[in-house]
Write a protein that holds these residues in place. Structure first.
Motif, PDB file in Angstrom:
ATOM      1  N   GLN A 100       0.830  -1.227   0.153  1.00  0.00           N
ATOM      2  CA  GLN A 100       0.008  -0.140  -0.253  1.00  0.00           C
ATOM      3  C   GLN A 100       0.777   1.228  -0.041  1.00  0.00           C
ATOM      4  OE1 GLN A 100      -3.146  -0.058  -0.898  1.00  0.00           O
ATOM      5  NE2 GLN A 100      -3.268  -2.264  -0.363  1.00  0.00           N
ATOM      6  N   VAL A 101       2.053   1.296   0.793  1.00  0.00           N
ATOM      7  CA  VAL A 101       2.795   2.422   0.797  1.00  0.00           C
ATOM      8  C   VAL A 101       3.444   2.628  -0.664  1.00  0.00           C
ATOM      9  CG1 VAL A 101       4.972   3.361   1.575  1.00  0.00           C
ATOM     10  CG2 VAL A 101       3.679   2.348   2.988  1.00  0.00           C
ATOM     11  N   VAL A 102       4.007   1.600  -1.489  1.00  0.00           N
ATOM     12  CA  VAL A 102       4.342   1.977  -2.644  1.00  0.00           C
ATOM     13  C   VAL A 102       3.231   2.370  -3.564  1.00  0.00           C
ATOM     14  CG1 VAL A 102       5.465   0.731  -4.747  1.00  0.00           C
ATOM     15  CG2 VAL A 102       6.282   0.093  -2.679  1.00  0.00           C
ATOM     16  N   VAL A 103       2.338   1.670  -3.542  1.00  0.00           N
ATOM     17  CA  VAL A 103       1.172   2.186  -4.380  1.00  0.00           C
ATOM     18  C   VAL A 103       0.411   3.523  -4.240  1.00  0.00           C
ATOM     19  CG1 VAL A 103      -1.448   1.913  -4.883  1.00  0.00           C
ATOM     20  CG2 VAL A 103       0.111  -0.048  -4.871  1.00  0.00           C
ATOM     21  N   TRP A 104       0.441   3.828  -2.966  1.00  0.00           N
ATOM     22  CA  TRP A 104      -0.037   5.520  -2.725  1.00  0.00           C
ATOM     23  C   TRP A 104       1.004   6.550  -2.663  1.00  0.00           C
ATOM     24  CZ3 TRP A 104      -4.801   6.101  -3.844  1.00  0.00           C
ATOM     25  CH2 TRP A 104      -5.547   5.025  -3.960  1.00  0.00           C
ATOM     26  N   PHE A 105       2.403   6.159  -2.551  1.00  0.00           N
ATOM     27  CA  PHE A 105       3.502   6.904  -3.041  1.00  0.00           C
ATOM     28  C   PHE A 105       3.375   7.320  -4.549  1.00  0.00           C
ATOM     29  CE2 PHE A 105       7.506   7.602  -4.823  1.00  0.00           C
ATOM     30  CZ  PHE A 105       7.924   8.645  -3.949  1.00  0.00           C
ATOM     31  N   LEU A 106       3.211   6.178  -5.340  1.00  0.00           N
ATOM     32  CA  LEU A 106       2.969   6.404  -6.823  1.00  0.00           C
ATOM     33  C   LEU A 106       1.493   7.363  -7.179  1.00  0.00           C
ATOM     34  CD1 LEU A 106       4.171   3.066  -8.102  1.00  0.00           C
ATOM     35  CD2 LEU A 106       5.332   5.275  -8.077  1.00  0.00           C
ATOM     36  N   VAL A 107       0.493   6.970  -6.506  1.00  0.00           N
ATOM     37  CA  VAL A 107      -0.638   7.745  -6.921  1.00  0.00           C
ATOM     38  C   VAL A 107      -0.462   9.222  -6.393  1.00  0.00           C
ATOM     39  CG1 VAL A 107      -3.092   7.724  -6.296  1.00  0.00           C
ATOM     40  CG2 VAL A 107      -2.005   5.634  -6.853  1.00  0.00           C
ATOM     41  N   THR A 108       0.027   9.409  -5.337  1.00  0.00           N
ATOM     42  CA  THR A 108       0.238  10.557  -4.732  1.00  0.00           C
ATOM     43  C   THR A 108       0.948  11.453  -5.699  1.00  0.00           C
ATOM     44  OG1 THR A 108      -0.405   9.896  -2.475  1.00  0.00           O
ATOM     45  CG2 THR A 108       0.779  12.076  -2.640  1.00  0.00           C
ATOM     46  N   TYR A 109       2.242  10.628  -6.069  1.00  0.00           N
ATOM     47  CA  TYR A 109       3.367  11.578  -6.952  1.00  0.00           C
ATOM     48  C   TYR A 109       2.353  12.036  -8.178  1.00  0.00           C
ATOM     49  CZ  TYR A 109       7.399  12.364  -9.792  1.00  0.00           C
ATOM     50  OH  TYR A 109       8.206  12.695 -10.610  1.00  0.00           O
ATOM     51  N   LEU A 110       1.687  11.151  -8.963  1.00  0.00           N
ATOM     52  CA  LEU A 110       0.764  11.226 -10.158  1.00  0.00           C
ATOM     53  C   LEU A 110      -0.267  12.550  -9.939  1.00  0.00           C
ATOM     54  CD1 LEU A 110       0.080   7.779 -11.414  1.00  0.00           C
ATOM     55  CD2 LEU A 110       1.813   9.444 -12.437  1.00  0.00           C
ATOM     56  N   LEU A 111      -0.818  12.314  -8.472  1.00  0.00           N
ATOM     57  CA  LEU A 111      -1.624  13.559  -8.465  1.00  0.00           C
ATOM     58  C   LEU A 111      -0.848  14.912  -8.314  1.00  0.00           C
ATOM     59  CD1 LEU A 111      -4.031  12.122  -5.812  1.00  0.00           C
ATOM     60  CD2 LEU A 111      -4.652  12.845  -8.066  1.00  0.00           C
ATOM     61  N   LEU A 112       0.193  14.599  -7.732  1.00  0.00           N
ATOM     62  CA  LEU A 112       0.973  16.231  -7.504  1.00  0.00           C
ATOM     63  C   LEU A 112       1.510  16.524  -8.895  1.00  0.00           C
ATOM     64  CD1 LEU A 112       2.776  15.276  -4.218  1.00  0.00           C
ATOM     65  CD2 LEU A 112       1.192  17.131  -4.525  1.00  0.00           C
ATOM     66  N   LEU A 113       1.757  15.679  -9.910  1.00  0.00           N
ATOM     67  CA  LEU A 113       2.250  15.977 -11.102  1.00  0.00           C
ATOM     68  C   LEU A 113       1.058  16.827 -11.976  1.00  0.00           C
ATOM     69  CD1 LEU A 113       4.235  12.973 -12.524  1.00  0.00           C
ATOM     70  CD2 LEU A 113       5.247  15.260 -11.705  1.00  0.00           C
ATOM     71  N   THR A 114      -0.228  16.326 -11.537  1.00  0.00           N
ATOM     72  CA  THR A 114      -1.239  17.219 -12.260  1.00  0.00           C
ATOM     73  C   THR A 114      -1.542  18.650 -11.737  1.00  0.00           C
ATOM     74  OG1 THR A 114      -3.065  16.702 -10.662  1.00  0.00           O
ATOM     75  CG2 THR A 114      -2.552  14.951 -12.437  1.00  0.00           C
ATOM     76  N   ASN A 115      -2.254  19.443 -12.541  1.00  0.00           N
ATOM     77  CA  ASN A 115      -2.408  20.833 -12.096  1.00  0.00           C
ATOM     78  C   ASN A 115      -3.919  20.765 -12.067  1.00  0.00           C
ATOM     79  OD1 ASN A 115      -1.936  23.177 -11.236  1.00  0.00           O
ATOM     80  ND2 ASN A 115      -1.570  24.066 -13.273  1.00  0.00           N
TER      81      ASN A 115
END
Length: 182
Positions: A100-115
């Motif tokens: 879950q840490v790996v998955v939600w790190f990547l999801v959060t990272y993708l969200l932070l890349l969006t505007n």
């Protein structure tokens, strides 16, 4: 994008999904797709006698496609056999937590890349990722291994509800960053 937001978003998504995953074991609706043998004791005895070790079993396989009288076998079995000691929550929990840490790190990272200025756009992105992962994971289980449609739909829907909850919580937390980055 700040490291702090990335780490807090990861923690939020991880905790939401970890607890959502735990609640599914207490929800009887999620256990409806599971079937039990009519004579479980006899089935268990026969399987233990004929499946000598832990592992993945599928038959008929390439060498075992016909019955003794030469007819094609009409049932396919897929069994994951493990000793009872394999099912140890103390062993599973750290692996699940790390997953879950790996998955939600990547999801959060993708969200932070969006505007995306809107909260709903970020939630939609998370749900689209959940649908994509569901297609990549659940449909092959249904197609190749014959997992029941009921099982696949119940598991996938449960996953999407969890992803919606986690995505909503992360998006809500990140809302200030998106307001200030305009």
């Amino acid at each position: 994008m700040t490291t702090k937001n990335l780490l807090i978003g990861t923690a939020i998504g991880t905790l939401v999904m970890f607890f959502w995953g735990a609640t599914e074991w207490f929800n009887p609706l999620l256990h409806l797709p599971y079937k039990t043998a009519t004579n479980a004791e006899q089935v268990n005895k026969t399987l233990n006698e004929n499946l000598p070790e832990s592992g993945m079993y599928i038959w008929p396989n390439g060498n075992d496609t016909k019955t003794s009288d030469g007819k094609a076998k009409d049932i396919v079995y897929f069994i994951a056999k493990n000793d009872a000691s394999f099912y140890n929550p103390a062993k599973f929990m750290p692996v699940e937590l790390l997953t879950q840490v790996v998955v939600w790190f990547l999801v959060t990272y993708l969200l932070l890349l969006t505007n995306f200025a809107k909260h709903t756009q970020r939630i939609k992105l998370v749900l689209i990722l959940g649908v994509l992962i569901g297609f990549a994971f659940f449909i092959p289980m249904w197609n190749w291994w014959g997992f029941s449609t009921e099982y696949v739909l119940v598991r996938w829907l449960n996953m999407l509800v969890g992803w919606f909850l986690a995505g909503t919580a992360i998006s809500y937390f990140l809302r200030k960053q998106f307001q200030t980055s305009k």
